[in-house]
Design a protein around this motif. Structure first.
Motif, PDB file in Angstrom:
ATOM      1  N   ALA A 187       0.832  -1.207   0.000  1.00 57.83           N
ATOM      2  CA  ALA A 187       0.000   0.000   0.000  1.00 57.83           C
ATOM      3  C   ALA A 187       0.863   1.251   0.000  1.00 57.83           C
ATOM      4  CB  ALA A 187      -0.919  -0.010   1.219  1.00 57.83           C
ATOM      5  N   ALA A 188       1.919   1.234   0.801  1.00 54.02           N
ATOM      6  CA  ALA A 188       2.824   2.379   0.849  1.00 54.02           C
ATOM      7  C   ALA A 188       3.414   2.667  -0.528  1.00 54.02           C
ATOM      8  CB  ALA A 188       3.935   2.123   1.867  1.00 54.02           C
ATOM      9  N   LEU A 189       3.840   1.624  -1.216  1.00 51.19           N
ATOM     10  CA  LEU A 189       4.409   1.801  -2.548  1.00 51.19           C
ATOM     11  C   LEU A 189       3.370   2.358  -3.516  1.00 51.19           C
ATOM     12  CD1 LEU A 189       6.795   1.476  -4.469  1.00 51.19           C
ATOM     13  CD2 LEU A 189       6.074  -0.904  -4.841  1.00 51.19           C
ATOM     14  N   GLY A 190       2.161   1.833  -3.442  1.00 52.62           N
ATOM     15  CA  GLY A 190       1.112   2.324  -4.324  1.00 52.62           C
ATOM     16  C   GLY A 190       0.810   3.796  -4.117  1.00 52.62           C
ATOM     17  N   VAL A 191       0.762   4.228  -2.860  1.00 46.71           N
ATOM     18  CA  VAL A 191       0.420   5.626  -2.575  1.00 46.71           C
ATOM     19  C   VAL A 191       1.541   6.572  -2.984  1.00 46.71           C
ATOM     20  CG1 VAL A 191      -0.167   7.281  -0.768  1.00 46.71           C
ATOM     21  CG2 VAL A 191      -1.155   4.988  -0.712  1.00 46.71           C
ATOM     22  N   ILE A 192       2.785   6.227  -2.681  1.00 44.31           N
ATOM     23  CA  ILE A 192       3.873   7.152  -3.002  1.00 44.31           C
ATOM     24  C   ILE A 192       4.104   7.266  -4.505  1.00 44.31           C
ATOM     25  CG2 ILE A 192       5.028   6.939  -0.778  1.00 44.31           C
ATOM     26  CD1 ILE A 192       6.918   4.941  -1.904  1.00 44.31           C
ATOM     27  N   LEU A 193       3.750   6.242  -5.257  1.00 48.46           N
ATOM     28  CA  LEU A 193       3.843   6.355  -6.713  1.00 48.46           C
ATOM     29  C   LEU A 193       2.828   7.349  -7.250  1.00 48.46           C
ATOM     30  CD1 LEU A 193       4.391   2.624  -7.779  1.00 48.46           C
ATOM     31  CD2 LEU A 193       6.096   4.460  -7.683  1.00 48.46           C
ATOM     32  N   VAL A 194       1.744   7.558  -6.510  1.00 51.61           N
ATOM     33  CA  VAL A 194       0.710   8.510  -6.923  1.00 51.61           C
ATOM     34  C   VAL A 194       1.034   9.928  -6.459  1.00 51.61           C
ATOM     35  CG1 VAL A 194      -1.705   9.187  -6.601  1.00 51.61           C
ATOM     36  CG2 VAL A 194      -1.122   6.790  -7.031  1.00 51.61           C
ATOM     37  N   VAL A 376      -1.811 -10.935  -2.211  1.00 52.68           N
ATOM     38  CA  VAL A 376      -2.011  -9.795  -1.322  1.00 52.68           C
ATOM     39  C   VAL A 376      -1.263  -8.572  -1.835  1.00 52.68           C
ATOM     40  CG1 VAL A 376      -1.569  -8.889   1.000  1.00 52.68           C
ATOM     41  CG2 VAL A 376      -2.497 -11.198   0.709  1.00 52.68           C
ATOM     42  N   LEU A 377      -0.030  -8.771  -2.285  1.00 56.27           N
ATOM     43  CA  LEU A 377       0.785  -7.650  -2.770  1.00 56.27           C
ATOM     44  C   LEU A 377       0.095  -6.933  -3.929  1.00 56.27           C
ATOM     45  CD1 LEU A 377       4.645  -7.857  -3.412  1.00 56.27           C
ATOM     46  CD2 LEU A 377       3.138  -6.482  -4.821  1.00 56.27           C
ATOM     47  N   ALA A 378      -0.357  -7.694  -4.917  1.00 56.62           N
ATOM     48  CA  ALA A 378      -0.965  -7.083  -6.094  1.00 56.62           C
ATOM     49  C   ALA A 378      -2.252  -6.343  -5.734  1.00 56.62           C
ATOM     50  CB  ALA A 378      -1.243  -8.154  -7.153  1.00 56.62           C
ATOM     51  N   TYR A 379      -3.099  -6.975  -4.916  1.00 54.17           N
ATOM     52  CA  TYR A 379      -4.373  -6.347  -4.556  1.00 54.17           C
ATOM     53  C   TYR A 379      -4.143  -5.048  -3.788  1.00 54.17           C
ATOM     54  CZ  TYR A 379      -8.982  -5.660  -2.465  1.00 54.17           C
ATOM     55  OH  TYR A 379     -10.179  -5.122  -2.066  1.00 54.17           O
ATOM     56  N   SER A 380      -3.287  -5.100  -2.780  1.00 46.76           N
ATOM     57  CA  SER A 380      -3.052  -3.923  -1.954  1.00 46.76           C
ATOM     58  C   SER A 380      -2.401  -2.798  -2.749  1.00 46.76           C
ATOM     59  CB  SER A 380      -2.185  -4.288  -0.747  1.00 46.76           C
ATOM     60  OG  SER A 380      -2.017  -3.176   0.109  1.00 46.76           O
ATOM     61  N   LEU A 381      -1.430  -3.128  -3.566  1.00 47.35           N
ATOM     62  CA  LEU A 381      -0.734  -2.122  -4.377  1.00 47.35           C
ATOM     63  C   LEU A 381      -1.713  -1.396  -5.303  1.00 47.35           C
ATOM     64  CD1 LEU A 381       1.970  -0.874  -5.452  1.00 47.35           C
ATOM     65  CD2 LEU A 381       2.001  -2.745  -7.112  1.00 47.35           C
ATOM     66  N   ILE A 382      -2.513  -2.152  -6.021  1.00 45.91           N
ATOM     67  CA  ILE A 382      -3.401  -1.561  -7.017  1.00 45.91           C
ATOM     68  C   ILE A 382      -4.521  -0.760  -6.362  1.00 45.91           C
ATOM     69  CG2 ILE A 382      -5.074  -2.093  -8.836  1.00 45.91           C
ATOM     70  CD1 ILE A 382      -3.272  -4.551  -9.509  1.00 45.91           C
ATOM     71  N   VAL A 383      -5.201  -1.357  -5.382  1.00 46.45           N
ATOM     72  CA  VAL A 383      -6.337  -0.673  -4.753  1.00 46.45           C
ATOM     73  C   VAL A 383      -5.868   0.559  -3.984  1.00 46.45           C
ATOM     74  CG1 VAL A 383      -8.240  -0.896  -3.113  1.00 46.45           C
ATOM     75  CG2 VAL A 383      -7.686  -2.791  -4.655  1.00 46.45           C
ATOM     76  N   SER A 384      -4.718   0.468  -3.315  1.00 42.72           N
ATOM     77  CA  SER A 384      -4.199   1.614  -2.562  1.00 42.72           C
ATOM     78  C   SER A 384      -3.851   2.760  -3.496  1.00 42.72           C
ATOM     79  CB  SER A 384      -2.965   1.196  -1.751  1.00 42.72           C
ATOM     80  OG  SER A 384      -3.273   0.149  -0.860  1.00 42.72           O
ATOM     81  N   ALA A 385      -3.267   2.440  -4.645  1.00 39.56           N
ATOM     82  CA  ALA A 385      -2.945   3.476  -5.619  1.00 39.56           C
ATOM     83  C   ALA A 385      -4.218   4.142  -6.151  1.00 39.56           C
ATOM     84  CB  ALA A 385      -2.134   2.883  -6.769  1.00 39.56           C
ATOM     85  N   ILE A 386      -5.252   3.343  -6.374  1.00 38.87           N
ATOM     86  CA  ILE A 386      -6.525   3.895  -6.849  1.00 38.87           C
ATOM     87  C   ILE A 386      -7.141   4.818  -5.799  1.00 38.87           C
ATOM     88  CG2 ILE A 386      -8.907   3.305  -7.467  1.00 38.87           C
ATOM     89  CD1 ILE A 386      -7.778   0.741  -8.773  1.00 38.87           C
ATOM     90  N   ALA A 388      -5.589   6.490  -3.437  1.00 40.61           N
ATOM     91  CA  ALA A 388      -4.776   7.702  -3.361  1.00 40.61           C
ATOM     92  C   ALA A 388      -5.051   8.621  -4.549  1.00 40.61           C
ATOM     93  CB  ALA A 388      -3.296   7.336  -3.302  1.00 40.61           C
ATOM     94  N   PHE A 389      -5.211   8.032  -5.718  1.00 43.10           N
ATOM     95  CA  PHE A 389      -5.484   8.833  -6.927  1.00 43.10           C
ATOM     96  C   PHE A 389      -6.818   9.564  -6.794  1.00 43.10           C
ATOM     97  CE2 PHE A 389      -7.310   9.293 -11.175  1.00 43.10           C
ATOM     98  CZ  PHE A 389      -6.286   9.973 -11.826  1.00 43.10           C
ATOM     99  N   ILE A 390      -7.849   8.854  -6.320  1.00 41.37           N
ATOM    100  CA  ILE A 390      -9.172   9.465  -6.156  1.00 41.37           C
ATOM    101  C   ILE A 390      -9.120  10.611  -5.146  1.00 41.37           C
ATOM    102  CG2 ILE A 390     -11.519   9.072  -5.330  1.00 41.37           C
ATOM    103  CD1 ILE A 390     -11.274   6.213  -6.471  1.00 41.37           C
ATOM    104  N   LEU A 391      -8.478  10.364  -4.011  1.00 40.40           N
ATOM    105  CA  LEU A 391      -8.391  11.408  -2.984  1.00 40.40           C
ATOM    106  C   LEU A 391      -7.561  12.589  -3.480  1.00 40.40           C
ATOM    107  CD1 LEU A 391      -7.888   9.261   0.252  1.00 40.40           C
ATOM    108  CD2 LEU A 391      -9.919  10.534  -0.437  1.00 40.40           C
ATOM    109  N   ASP A 392      -6.504  12.308  -4.220  1.00 42.18           N
ATOM    110  CA  ASP A 392      -5.649  13.383  -4.716  1.00 42.18           C
ATOM    111  C   ASP A 392      -6.389  14.261  -5.719  1.00 42.18           C
ATOM    112  OD1 ASP A 392      -3.047  14.625  -4.649  1.00 42.18           O
ATOM    113  OD2 ASP A 392      -2.713  13.843  -6.667  1.00 42.18           O
TER     114      ASP A 392
END
Length: 446
Positions: A187-194, A376-386, A388-392
């Motif tokens: 999740a951390a990786l997904g958010v910081i990429l956004v 778990v890695l794929a699900y958390s990475l993708i959903v967390s990035a989504i 973060a993108f929506i909130l941003d």
């Protein structure tokens, strides 16, 4: 002699000893979140200290309420499609009897749910370390609520809930290598990429402002982790929890040594930050594995995690993602290592009879661990990035650049961590300020 009479297995009865033990473990896990706040808070610059503390602390408030309302039901309720649970009787926790036992155990449902609550609290707090210095507190609070609902609660069901796909597959995760650490790290990786890098990343010095605070936090985490790990067996009757307790200490010690050895060879010094980070890396790696391996295996897991996590924290400079406090390097990498190494080091004499490759079990368990890890890695990475993108794009995730440079503590919390306005004082201060005040008075009179 009268013939022996075979009695049907008695139903479990409430154990005061196990209930007390689990309540203590729950309190230890709760302590880990403030410990994490200190650990992260010491690693940031002075101007971000309070914000970092609050990013962990707010999780105690938000996740607790969500867990009562629907989180526990989603994570551990009746399975639906191997993806999510639900039990309407658990919504609001109003229809649970005081002595109603968790199925198959000797502890009340209330004890099990409060123990699992502490896991739910600390997992999103772990993510915060990757986002230091640059995220709006309101956006972060909303992210926690959304992320816990659509990521943590479902993943907890996959891994630990009866009927969850990883649980039914036979993925071993004693206390949270996948559900907690890989989940948070991805999740951390997904958010910081956004949301992008901090202002001045790779240009300005961003050293920890208080290494004693870091060491205090690491010590509290190490202490609380015994409840986190040993308590995950939900009792203390057969020695498995004791094995996990021992392996937690052993692997953490080995990881500290491994990280420091790598630091000395690579950078020429043994640092306190390295010791603290090594301890956390060892704690992360042993979390999924400690009930399945021997103490010698724990040494191996700890050493491997200490060295490889120390190497991994430098990847952010190579690949250009700004993981402020090394959540990806420690929690994602450490969680992956600990989970996959079960496939090699499981003895078949701990929590189950499943043996790894080095104990004659082949690679069957390794492939199961891979499925759990990368699912778990794929699900958390993708959903967390989504998320973060929506909130941003709606409310904005980042503070204005001027606020980030000046200090997020003052901008977001109207406070600073340290007040130096009273420095000096006494006779020396009076001697200096009295003439200045007199001169100012003369100017006013004139």
């Amino acid at each position: 002699m009268a013939p022996a009479i075979t009695l049907a297995a008695e139903a479990p009865k409430l154990s005061a000893a196990n209930t007390g033990f689990m309540l203590i473990c729950s309190a230890l896990v709760m302590l880990m979140t403030p410990g994490l706040a200190f650990f992260y808070g010491g690693m940031v610059r002075v101007k971000s200290t309070l914000n970092m503390l609050m990013m962990s602390f707010i999780s105690l408030g938000i996740v607790t309420i969500l867990w009562v309302l629907y989180g526990f039901s989603m994570a551990f309720g009746t399975d639906s499609g191997s993806l999510i649970g639900w039990n309407s009787d658990w919504v609001g926790l109003g229809n649970i009897g005081l002595t109603e036992l968790w199925p198959g155990y000797t502890i009340p449902v209330f004890v099990f749910l409060v123990f699992q609550l502490m896991f739910a609290i600390i997992t999103p707090a772990l993510i915060s370390g990757a986002l230091a210095d640059r995220v709006k507190f309101s956006a972060w609070a909303l992210f926690i609520a959304l992320w816990a609902t659509v990521v943590y609660f479902p993943v907890a069901h996959w891994v630990w809930g009866a009927g969850g796909w990883a649980f039914e597959l036979g993925v071993i995760d004693f206390a949270g290598g996948t559900a907690v650490h890989i989940n948070a790290g991805a999740a951390a990786l997904g958010v910081i990429l956004v949301i992008g890098k901090r202002v001045g990343f790779k240009k300005d010095p961003m050293r920890p402002h208080s290494l004693p605070l870091v060491m205090l936090g690491a010590g509290l985490l190490w202490f609380g982790w015994f409840g986190f790990n040993a308590g995950s067996w939900l009792g203390n009757d057969d020695g498995v929890g004791a094995l996990m307790f021992v392996n937690t200490q052993v692997a953490t010690a080995a990881a500290v040594l491994g990280w420091l050895a790598y630091e000395k060879i690579r950078h020429g010094a043994f640092t306190t930050l390295g010791a603290a980070s090594g301890a956390v890396a060892g704690l992360v790696a042993i979390t999924p594995a400690g009930g399945a391996i021997s103490p010698l295996g724990a040494i191996a897991v700890g050493l491997i995690a200490g060295v490889l996590c120390a190497m991994a924290v430098g990847l952010k400079y190579k690949f250009g993602y700004d993981d402020s406090l090394d959540v990806v390097g420690v929690h994602l990498v450490g969680g992956i290592l600990g989970s996959l190494l079960i496939g090699f080091f499981a003895t078949g004499k701990g929590q189950s009879d499943v043996a790894g490759l080095f104990y004659g079990g082949g690679l069957d368990q390794f492939w199961k661990q891979c499925a759990g890890v990368f699912g778990v890695l794929a699900y958390s990475l993708i959903v967390s990035a989504i998320l973060a993108f929506i909130l941003d794009k709606t409310m904005g995730m980042r503070v204005p650049e001027d606020d980030e440079v000046a200090g997020i503590d003052q901008a977001e919390h109207a406070e600073t961590a340290y007040d130096f306005s009273g420095a000096g004082g006494g006779a020396a201060k009076t001697a200096v300020t009295a003439p200045v005040a007199a001169a100012a008075s003369k100017k006013v009179d004139a």
